[in-house]
Scaffold this motif. Structure first.
Motif, PDB file in Angstrom:
ATOM      1  N   PRO A   7       0.806  -1.230   0.000  1.00  0.00           N
ATOM      2  CA  PRO A   7       0.000   0.000   0.000  1.00  0.00           C
ATOM      3  C   PRO A   7       0.835   1.275   0.000  1.00  0.00           C
ATOM      4  O   PRO A   7       0.319   2.351  -0.327  1.00  0.00           O
ATOM      5  CB  PRO A   7      -0.843  -0.125   1.265  1.00  0.00           C
ATOM      6  CG  PRO A   7      -0.181  -1.150   2.101  1.00  0.00           C
ATOM      7  CD  PRO A   7       0.492  -2.094   1.153  1.00  0.00           C
ATOM      8  N   ASN A   8       2.132   1.189   0.340  1.00  0.00           N
ATOM      9  CA  ASN A   8       2.974   2.379   0.309  1.00  0.00           C
ATOM     10  C   ASN A   8       3.418   2.759  -1.099  1.00  0.00           C
ATOM     11  O   ASN A   8       4.177   3.706  -1.278  1.00  0.00           O
ATOM     12  CB  ASN A   8       4.174   2.207   1.236  1.00  0.00           C
ATOM     13  CG  ASN A   8       3.786   2.393   2.687  1.00  0.00           C
ATOM     14  OD1 ASN A   8       3.709   3.509   3.188  1.00  0.00           O
ATOM     15  ND2 ASN A   8       3.502   1.278   3.360  1.00  0.00           N
ATOM     16  N   PHE A  39       0.530   5.763   9.821  1.00  0.00           N
ATOM     17  CA  PHE A  39      -0.402   4.637   9.965  1.00  0.00           C
ATOM     18  C   PHE A  39      -1.708   4.901   9.215  1.00  0.00           C
ATOM     19  O   PHE A  39      -2.409   3.958   8.854  1.00  0.00           O
ATOM     20  CB  PHE A  39      -0.689   4.394  11.446  1.00  0.00           C
ATOM     21  CG  PHE A  39       0.357   3.569  12.150  1.00  0.00           C
ATOM     22  CD1 PHE A  39       1.702   3.752  11.923  1.00  0.00           C
ATOM     23  CD2 PHE A  39      -0.020   2.595  13.069  1.00  0.00           C
ATOM     24  CE1 PHE A  39       2.666   2.994  12.575  1.00  0.00           C
ATOM     25  CE2 PHE A  39       0.921   1.824  13.725  1.00  0.00           C
ATOM     26  CZ  PHE A  39       2.272   2.024  13.479  1.00  0.00           C
ATOM     27  N   ASP A  40      -2.063   6.158   9.005  1.00  0.00           N
ATOM     28  CA  ASP A  40      -3.194   6.539   8.175  1.00  0.00           C
ATOM     29  C   ASP A  40      -4.462   5.762   8.527  1.00  0.00           C
ATOM     30  O   ASP A  40      -5.093   5.126   7.680  1.00  0.00           O
ATOM     31  CB  ASP A  40      -2.839   6.343   6.697  1.00  0.00           C
ATOM     32  CG  ASP A  40      -3.847   6.988   5.750  1.00  0.00           C
ATOM     33  OD1 ASP A  40      -4.587   7.887   6.194  1.00  0.00           O
ATOM     34  OD2 ASP A  40      -3.896   6.579   4.572  1.00  0.00           O
ATOM     35  N   GLY A  41      -4.821   5.816   9.806  1.00  0.00           N
ATOM     36  CA  GLY A  41      -6.054   5.171  10.243  1.00  0.00           C
ATOM     37  C   GLY A  41      -6.046   3.662  10.134  1.00  0.00           C
ATOM     38  O   GLY A  41      -7.104   3.025  10.150  1.00  0.00           O
ATOM     39  N   GLY A  42      -4.871   3.067  10.022  1.00  0.00           N
ATOM     40  CA  GLY A  42      -4.758   1.611   9.897  1.00  0.00           C
ATOM     41  C   GLY A  42      -4.473   1.146   8.492  1.00  0.00           C
ATOM     42  O   GLY A  42      -4.217  -0.046   8.280  1.00  0.00           O
ATOM     43  N   LEU A  60      -1.033  -2.939  12.422  1.00  0.00           N
ATOM     44  CA  LEU A  60      -1.616  -1.990  13.367  1.00  0.00           C
ATOM     45  C   LEU A  60      -1.896  -2.687  14.682  1.00  0.00           C
ATOM     46  O   LEU A  60      -2.526  -3.747  14.709  1.00  0.00           O
ATOM     47  CB  LEU A  60      -2.916  -1.413  12.799  1.00  0.00           C
ATOM     48  CG  LEU A  60      -3.746  -0.515  13.729  1.00  0.00           C
ATOM     49  CD1 LEU A  60      -3.032   0.801  13.991  1.00  0.00           C
ATOM     50  CD2 LEU A  60      -5.140  -0.266  13.138  1.00  0.00           C
ATOM     51  N   GLY A  61      -1.441  -2.113  15.779  1.00  0.00           N
ATOM     52  CA  GLY A  61      -1.727  -2.675  17.089  1.00  0.00           C
ATOM     53  C   GLY A  61      -3.095  -2.250  17.598  1.00  0.00           C
ATOM     54  O   GLY A  61      -3.776  -1.399  17.015  1.00  0.00           O
ATOM     55  N   ALA A 108      -3.211  11.969  15.542  1.00  0.00           N
ATOM     56  CA  ALA A 108      -3.625  11.909  14.139  1.00  0.00           C
ATOM     57  C   ALA A 108      -3.896  10.484  13.679  1.00  0.00           C
ATOM     58  O   ALA A 108      -4.007  10.244  12.478  1.00  0.00           O
ATOM     59  CB  ALA A 108      -2.545  12.533  13.251  1.00  0.00           C
ATOM     60  N   LEU A 109      -4.015   9.534  14.582  1.00  0.00           N
ATOM     61  CA  LEU A 109      -4.132   8.134  14.166  1.00  0.00           C
ATOM     62  C   LEU A 109      -5.459   7.853  13.485  1.00  0.00           C
ATOM     63  O   LEU A 109      -5.510   7.228  12.422  1.00  0.00           O
ATOM     64  CB  LEU A 109      -3.960   7.208  15.375  1.00  0.00           C
ATOM     65  CG  LEU A 109      -4.017   5.713  15.060  1.00  0.00           C
ATOM     66  CD1 LEU A 109      -2.861   5.303  14.152  1.00  0.00           C
ATOM     67  CD2 LEU A 109      -3.996   4.881  16.343  1.00  0.00           C
TER      68      LEU A 109
END
Length: 533
Positions: A87-88, A124-127, A410-411, A423-424
């Motif tokens: 995804p990156n 992390f962009d919201g997961g 993501l934890g 900002a998570l």
């Protein structure tokens, strides 16, 4: 002359008045067979950065080979899809958009990534875990030696090592136990991770100097640490410093009469290195990779210095090797890393020992690297395995933060926060701050600024009692180590005051205390990481 001075300093310590300890680690009752725990607290590594392809290494010519043992368990690592359609590759990452790629041994020394509290959450962009180059990536070094890798862009953040570079750690994982589900307690840099390791609580700044950029308001007029201030009062600290209130694990150990110490690289300001440096600016150069000298001592990597009850601001020396680990000494449980080897060799092995390497060996990108780190980890492991007490010892290896290196997992958000730095899950948000853990002040019911769990990181247990060739999938964090210490030595007493130790799982699942153990040493070569026996 310098060698003579160093010998004289050691002689002074050995010849000093020797107290008669009231108790030793071997006489203290524990709930497990572990009488001694040694914690190597390294710097700035994500799980995927070190173990993403475990147990499969490329094994190119000229690098130490790694072949997994039969029936080696897999980890939650970099799947084929993550390696080839990551995804990156998101266009928002610009020129840094990249798939994960392998760094070889010649590329062990890299640039430091961005690992601040807010950028890590943004990555992390919201997961979605897809904005690492944009938010935490830094361009090289290393040089773009292979011609196809994005090391000269922010895509360097997608790089990873395998068992040809992190050879010792992969070999220890084969013969002992590791976790693939362990996290930073919070997002953020070294000071945050170091304080969480010993107290599980970054809220409660009671004194500070300099600006307020390293803190965020806790919602009740207090401050939570989210940056890298140095310890208040440390003679080696810079202009931005902090002192913390509340308790840490050292306070609990002192109250119970348990011996312990923090043993930090460069802490003895009287040592003169071979290059003539001494004091706070004592420095070393890497014999392997890292370019240029680095100061041995890093103040903000020394967590007990942040608490008045456990600090040694002048770096006072212990009265003798026999007083190391005991209360009432001028050193107040803060020592040089060399004091650990000297005290244990002299028969004084504290029950709980935290070890921090000199900066060139602490794994921190920009001043260290995996090959220099390996030198220190293997030195400690080989040393411990040569002791009669190895049968009752556990060596733990974990890290203070991820450095911003890519990790795909993501934890769980166990502690929310709503501040301008979060900002998570959206601007100003990390889940619900209304459910945040308390701070050290009873009035601070929900202390803000502790968004966590943060990035996933390596965790290894090296011990005769560790499960063998085992990957633990239970959720742990940095405070899980102090929870194990509390359960083993303190009758499950907790720090309280909103510490993560109250909600964390212990690292106990990495052990098997019902097995028949072998104490045959597993000795590795510190340069190659390969077995020598």
């Amino acid at each position: 002359m310098r060698q003579l001075l160093s010998l004289c300093l050691v002689a002074i310590i050995v010849a000093g008045p020797i107290s008669t300890p009231a108790a030793s680690a071997a006489t203290v009752k524990t709930t497990t067979p572990i009488q001694h725990i040694v914690i190597i607290f390294g710097e700035n590594q994500s799980f995927d950065h070190y173990f993403g392809t475990y147990p499969n290494a490329l094994n190119p010519a000229g690098e130490p080979p790694f072949t997994a043992l039969p029936n080696t368990p897999t980890v939650d690592g970099l799947s084929t899809a993550l390696l080839t359609r990551n995804p990156n590759l998101n266009s928002a990452n610009g020129a840094g958009a990249a798939n994960p790629f392998r760094l070889d041994r010649s590329q062990a020394y890299t640039q430091d990534m961005s690992h601040d509290y807010t950028p890590e959450q943004q990555a992390f962009d919201g997961g979605a875990m897809d904005l690492f180059p944009l938010n935490t990536g830094s361009a090289g070094p290393p040089p773009n030696q292979l011609g196809k890798q994005p090391v000269l862009t922010t895509g360097l953040v997608m790089g990873y090592y395998d068992g040809n570079s992190t050879t010792a750690l992969w070999n220890y994982a084969q013969h002992f136990a590791m976790s693939d589900n362990s996290y930073s307690s919070d997002f953020g840099p070294s000071t945050v991770g170091a304080i969480n390791l010993i107290s599980g609580q970054t809220n409660g700044v009671v004194k500070y100097t300099g600006g307020t950029g390293a803190y965020i308001g806790d919602g009740n007029g207090g401050l939570t640490v989210i940056g890298d201030p140095d310890p208040y009062g440390d003679v080696c600290s810079g202009s931005e410093t902090a002192q913390m209130g509340g308790q840490n694990i050292g306070d609990l150990l002192n109250a119970a009469g348990i011996t312990w110490g923090w043993f930090g690289g460069g802490f003895n300001l009287g040592t003169v290195n071979s290059n003539g440096t001494t004091g706070c600016n004592r420095s070393s150069s890497s014999p392997i990779v890292t370019g240029g000298p680095q100061n041995d001592y890093v103040p903000h990597h020394t967590p007990f210095q942040y608490y008045a009850s456990t600090s040694n601001p002048t770096h006072a020396r212990p009265k003798s090797l026999q007083t190391i680990g005991f209360s009432g000494d001028a050193a107040n449980h803060d020592y040089d890393v060399n004091d650990f080897f000297n005290a244990v060799s002299a028969g004084n092995f504290p029950a709980v020992s935290f070890l921090k390497a000199i900066a060139i060996q602490d794994a921190h990108p920009g001043n260290s690297d995996p090959l220099d780190e390996q030198q220190f980890v293997v030195k400690v492991a080989n040393f411990l395995q040569g002791l009669p007490s190895w049968s009752s010892t556990a060596l733990i290896v974990l890290y203070d933060d991820s450095d911003g290196w890519y990790d795909h997992q993501l934890g769980t958000i166990v502690n929310g926060s709503n501040t301008t730095a979060d900002a998570l899950t959206g601007p100003g948000n990390c889940g619900s701050g209304a459910n945040a853990l308390p701070g050290i002040n009873p009035a601070t019911l929900h202390a803000q600024g502790r968004c966590g769990y943060g990035p996933r990181q390596p965790l290894l247990v090296i011990s005769p009692w560790a499960q063998h060739n085992f990957v633990d999938h239970s959720v742990t964090d940095q405070s899980s180590v102090i929870r194990f210490i509390e359960d083993n030595w303190l009758g499950s007493q907790r720090i309280g005051q909103g510490s993560y130790d109250g909600v964390a799982d212990s690292i106990s699942s990495l052990f098997d205390f019902n097995q028949t153990i072998s104490t045959t040493p597993y000795i590795l070569n510190p340069s190659t990481g390969e077995p020598e026996n």
